[in-house]
Design a protein around this motif. Structure first.
Motif, PDB file in Angstrom:
ATOM      1  N   ARG A  41       0.814  -1.220   0.000  1.00 29.57           N
ATOM      2  CA  ARG A  41       0.000   0.000   0.000  1.00 29.57           C
ATOM      3  C   ARG A  41       0.849   1.271   0.000  1.00 29.57           C
ATOM      4  O   ARG A  41       0.528   2.225  -0.715  1.00 29.57           O
ATOM      5  CB  ARG A  41      -0.913  -0.013   1.232  1.00 29.57           C
ATOM      6  CG  ARG A  41      -1.888   1.148   1.299  1.00 29.57           C
ATOM      7  CD  ARG A  41      -2.618   1.172   2.620  1.00 29.57           C
ATOM      8  NE  ARG A  41      -1.642   1.437   3.693  1.00 29.57           N
ATOM      9  CZ  ARG A  41      -1.892   1.245   4.977  1.00 29.57           C
ATOM     10  NH1 ARG A  41      -3.052   0.776   5.385  1.00 29.57           N
ATOM     11  NH2 ARG A  41      -0.961   1.517   5.882  1.00 29.57           N
ATOM     12  N   ASP A  42       1.926   1.293   0.781  1.00 26.98           N
ATOM     13  CA  ASP A  42       2.612   2.551   1.082  1.00 26.98           C
ATOM     14  C   ASP A  42       4.000   2.709   0.470  1.00 26.98           C
ATOM     15  O   ASP A  42       4.453   3.839   0.299  1.00 26.98           O
ATOM     16  CB  ASP A  42       2.768   2.705   2.598  1.00 26.98           C
ATOM     17  CG  ASP A  42       1.448   2.648   3.340  1.00 26.98           C
ATOM     18  OD1 ASP A  42       0.412   3.034   2.763  1.00 26.98           O
ATOM     19  OD2 ASP A  42       1.443   2.198   4.509  1.00 26.98           O
ATOM     20  N   GLN A  43       4.703   1.618   0.177  1.00 29.11           N
ATOM     21  CA  GLN A  43       6.113   1.754  -0.181  1.00 29.11           C
ATOM     22  C   GLN A  43       6.476   1.252  -1.565  1.00 29.11           C
ATOM     23  O   GLN A  43       7.342   1.821  -2.214  1.00 29.11           O
ATOM     24  CB  GLN A  43       6.983   1.035   0.857  1.00 29.11           C
ATOM     25  CG  GLN A  43       6.910   1.687   2.229  1.00 29.11           C
ATOM     26  CD  GLN A  43       7.813   1.001   3.224  1.00 29.11           C
ATOM     27  OE1 GLN A  43       8.900   0.549   2.895  1.00 29.11           O
ATOM     28  NE2 GLN A  43       7.364   0.909   4.469  1.00 29.11           N
ATOM     29  N   ILE A  44       5.867   0.177  -2.008  1.00 23.22           N
ATOM     30  CA  ILE A  44       6.224  -0.400  -3.305  1.00 23.22           C
ATOM     31  C   ILE A  44       5.643   0.482  -4.405  1.00 23.22           C
ATOM     32  O   ILE A  44       4.452   0.789  -4.394  1.00 23.22           O
ATOM     33  CB  ILE A  44       5.729  -1.852  -3.413  1.00 23.22           C
ATOM     34  CG1 ILE A  44       6.416  -2.700  -2.331  1.00 23.22           C
ATOM     35  CG2 ILE A  44       5.976  -2.407  -4.807  1.00 23.22           C
ATOM     36  CD1 ILE A  44       5.879  -4.107  -2.207  1.00 23.22           C
ATOM     37  N   PRO A  74      -6.526  -1.396  -4.023  1.00 25.48           N
ATOM     38  CA  PRO A  74      -7.279  -2.377  -3.235  1.00 25.48           C
ATOM     39  C   PRO A  74      -7.323  -3.749  -3.905  1.00 25.48           C
ATOM     40  O   PRO A  74      -7.535  -3.874  -5.110  1.00 25.48           O
ATOM     41  CB  PRO A  74      -8.674  -1.764  -3.147  1.00 25.48           C
ATOM     42  CG  PRO A  74      -8.415  -0.286  -3.229  1.00 25.48           C
ATOM     43  CD  PRO A  74      -7.277  -0.156  -4.227  1.00 25.48           C
ATOM     44  N   ASP A  75      -7.131  -4.777  -3.096  1.00 22.54           N
ATOM     45  CA  ASP A  75      -7.151  -6.164  -3.553  1.00 22.54           C
ATOM     46  C   ASP A  75      -8.608  -6.612  -3.667  1.00 22.54           C
ATOM     47  O   ASP A  75      -9.262  -6.905  -2.672  1.00 22.54           O
ATOM     48  CB  ASP A  75      -6.386  -7.042  -2.562  1.00 22.54           C
ATOM     49  CG  ASP A  75      -6.307  -8.499  -2.978  1.00 22.54           C
ATOM     50  OD1 ASP A  75      -7.086  -8.923  -3.851  1.00 22.54           O
ATOM     51  OD2 ASP A  75      -5.471  -9.220  -2.410  1.00 22.54           O
ATOM     52  N   PHE A  76      -9.081  -6.662  -4.889  1.00 21.74           N
ATOM     53  CA  PHE A  76     -10.484  -7.005  -5.138  1.00 21.74           C
ATOM     54  C   PHE A  76     -10.801  -8.458  -4.790  1.00 21.74           C
ATOM     55  O   PHE A  76     -11.969  -8.805  -4.610  1.00 21.74           O
ATOM     56  CB  PHE A  76     -10.882  -6.697  -6.581  1.00 21.74           C
ATOM     57  CG  PHE A  76     -10.008  -7.323  -7.631  1.00 21.74           C
ATOM     58  CD1 PHE A  76     -10.140  -8.652  -7.988  1.00 21.74           C
ATOM     59  CD2 PHE A  76      -9.034  -6.557  -8.271  1.00 21.74           C
ATOM     60  CE1 PHE A  76      -9.329  -9.217  -8.951  1.00 21.74           C
ATOM     61  CE2 PHE A  76      -8.224  -7.120  -9.246  1.00 21.74           C
ATOM     62  CZ  PHE A  76      -8.372  -8.449  -9.586  1.00 21.74           C
ATOM     63  N   THR A  77      -9.788  -9.308  -4.641  1.00 25.65           N
ATOM     64  CA  THR A  77     -10.074 -10.702  -4.293  1.00 25.65           C
ATOM     65  C   THR A  77     -10.618 -10.818  -2.870  1.00 25.65           C
ATOM     66  O   THR A  77     -11.276 -11.812  -2.547  1.00 25.65           O
ATOM     67  CB  THR A  77      -8.839 -11.605  -4.465  1.00 25.65           C
ATOM     68  OG1 THR A  77      -7.842 -11.266  -3.505  1.00 25.65           O
ATOM     69  CG2 THR A  77      -8.266 -11.508  -5.874  1.00 25.65           C
ATOM     70  N   ALA A  78     -10.389  -9.816  -2.042  1.00 29.38           N
ATOM     71  CA  ALA A  78     -10.913  -9.823  -0.679  1.00 29.38           C
ATOM     72  C   ALA A  78     -12.430  -9.646  -0.654  1.00 29.38           C
ATOM     73  O   ALA A  78     -13.077  -9.947   0.350  1.00 29.38           O
ATOM     74  CB  ALA A  78     -10.256  -8.720   0.145  1.00 29.38           C
ATOM     75  N   LEU A  79     -13.006  -9.164  -1.756  1.00 27.16           N
ATOM     76  CA  LEU A  79     -14.442  -8.887  -1.817  1.00 27.16           C
ATOM     77  C   LEU A  79     -15.254 -10.041  -2.392  1.00 27.16           C
ATOM     78  O   LEU A  79     -16.485  -9.988  -2.388  1.00 27.16           O
ATOM     79  CB  LEU A  79     -14.691  -7.625  -2.648  1.00 27.16           C
ATOM     80  CG  LEU A  79     -13.930  -6.369  -2.206  1.00 27.16           C
ATOM     81  CD1 LEU A  79     -14.202  -5.226  -3.155  1.00 27.16           C
ATOM     82  CD2 LEU A  79     -14.288  -6.010  -0.769  1.00 27.16           C
ATOM     83  N   ASP A  80     -14.589 -11.077  -2.878  1.00 31.77           N
ATOM     84  CA  ASP A  80     -15.269 -12.198  -3.534  1.00 31.77           C
ATOM     85  C   ASP A  80     -15.590 -13.284  -2.510  1.00 31.77           C
ATOM     86  O   ASP A  80     -14.697 -14.030  -2.085  1.00 31.77           O
ATOM     87  CB  ASP A  80     -14.391 -12.766  -4.646  1.00 31.77           C
ATOM     88  CG  ASP A  80     -15.006 -13.943  -5.365  1.00 31.77           C
ATOM     89  OD1 ASP A  80     -16.149 -14.350  -5.030  1.00 31.77           O
ATOM     90  OD2 ASP A  80     -14.340 -14.478  -6.270  1.00 31.77           O
ATOM     91  N   TRP A  97      -7.038  -4.772   2.312  1.00 34.39           N
ATOM     92  CA  TRP A  97      -5.914  -5.434   1.647  1.00 34.39           C
ATOM     93  C   TRP A  97      -5.595  -4.771   0.321  1.00 34.39           C
ATOM     94  O   TRP A  97      -6.479  -4.260  -0.356  1.00 34.39           O
ATOM     95  CB  TRP A  97      -6.220  -6.920   1.450  1.00 34.39           C
ATOM     96  CG  TRP A  97      -6.575  -7.565   2.745  1.00 34.39           C
ATOM     97  CD1 TRP A  97      -7.799  -8.008   3.135  1.00 34.39           C
ATOM     98  CD2 TRP A  97      -5.702  -7.782   3.854  1.00 34.39           C
ATOM     99  NE1 TRP A  97      -7.737  -8.497   4.412  1.00 34.39           N
ATOM    100  CE2 TRP A  97      -6.464  -8.371   4.879  1.00 34.39           C
ATOM    101  CE3 TRP A  97      -4.352  -7.543   4.087  1.00 34.39           C
ATOM    102  CZ2 TRP A  97      -5.929  -8.731   6.112  1.00 34.39           C
ATOM    103  CZ3 TRP A  97      -3.815  -7.895   5.319  1.00 34.39           C
ATOM    104  CH2 TRP A  97      -4.593  -8.480   6.312  1.00 34.39           C
ATOM    105  N   PHE A  98      -4.300  -4.817  -0.044  1.00 30.00           N
ATOM    106  CA  PHE A  98      -3.833  -4.155  -1.259  1.00 30.00           C
ATOM    107  C   PHE A  98      -2.998  -5.102  -2.094  1.00 30.00           C
ATOM    108  O   PHE A  98      -2.514  -6.122  -1.611  1.00 30.00           O
ATOM    109  CB  PHE A  98      -3.032  -2.900  -0.901  1.00 30.00           C
ATOM    110  CG  PHE A  98      -3.913  -1.759  -0.477  1.00 30.00           C
ATOM    111  CD1 PHE A  98      -4.160  -0.711  -1.336  1.00 30.00           C
ATOM    112  CD2 PHE A  98      -4.526  -1.752   0.765  1.00 30.00           C
ATOM    113  CE1 PHE A  98      -5.003   0.318  -0.965  1.00 30.00           C
ATOM    114  CE2 PHE A  98      -5.374  -0.732   1.151  1.00 30.00           C
ATOM    115  CZ  PHE A  98      -5.612   0.315   0.281  1.00 30.00           C
ATOM    116  N   MET A  99      -2.835  -4.741  -3.364  1.00 29.31           N
ATOM    117  CA  MET A  99      -2.005  -5.515  -4.281  1.00 29.31           C
ATOM    118  C   MET A  99      -1.303  -4.560  -5.232  1.00 29.31           C
ATOM    119  O   MET A  99      -1.621  -3.372  -5.274  1.00 29.31           O
ATOM    120  CB  MET A  99      -2.847  -6.538  -5.052  1.00 29.31           C
ATOM    121  CG  MET A  99      -3.946  -5.968  -5.890  1.00 29.31           C
ATOM    122  SD  MET A  99      -4.882  -7.363  -6.572  1.00 29.31           S
ATOM    123  CE  MET A  99      -6.273  -6.516  -7.259  1.00 29.31           C
TER     124      MET A  99
END
Length: 156
Positions: A41-44, A74-80, A97-99
């Motif tokens: 989320r913050d560094q990469i 945002p990691d959309f797989t967290a919503l499935d 969660w992030f990606m």
């Protein structure tokens, strides 16, 4: 530019899988550790380079290089709710969660094994050696260059 090590189990997603994706690019989803999430989320950032590491195999190690081609989102797989990475606490308003997106660069001529990394005196402070369970880890530039040299490559 920063350097990172991303771990994956090749039975779930391998370096060869990344190479075979359209544009040799894929989102790096499913990270469910808060420290690794914070890196995503913050560094990469776009342009950062990645050591692609195969874990949970008899001889784990760095097999290739990738680059970040999209900053954290945002990691959309967290919503499935039917997916293996579902998190009922996540929502579009509170993604949790992030990606990032990664692109294949090249395979190392020689895999650099975890045993080789642990035995190199200049690599003993790497998070990989100290906290081997974290799936996303920062790599110092000097460590990056040593691992590339060990893998038979001078530059990406």
């Amino acid at each position: 530019m920063s350097f990172w090590l991303f771990k994956t189990e090749p039975g779930c997603f391998s370096f060869e899988n990344l190479k075979n994706r359209p544009n040799m690019t894929e989102h790096w989803d499913g990270v469910r550790n808060f420290q690794a999430r914070n890196f995503l989320r913050d560094q990469i950032k776009t342009g950062d380079l990645v050591l692609f590491y195969h874990s949970s195999i008899p001889e784990p190690g760095v097999v290739g290089l990738a680059e970040i081609v999209r900053d954290g989102y945002p990691d959309f797989t967290a919503l499935d709710p039917n997916g293996e990475h579902f998190d009922p606490k996540a929502s579009p308003a509170n993604p949790i969660w992030f990606m990032v997106d990664v692109r294949y660069l090249k395979e190392l001529p020689r895999m650099v094994t975890l045993a080789q990394i642990k035995n190199h005196p200049m690599l003993t402070n790497m998070p990989l050696v100290k906290r081997s369970r974290l799936s996303i880890q920062p790599v110092q530039q000097e460590e990056w260059q040593i691992i590339l040299a060990m893998g038979g490559m001078d530059t990406p």
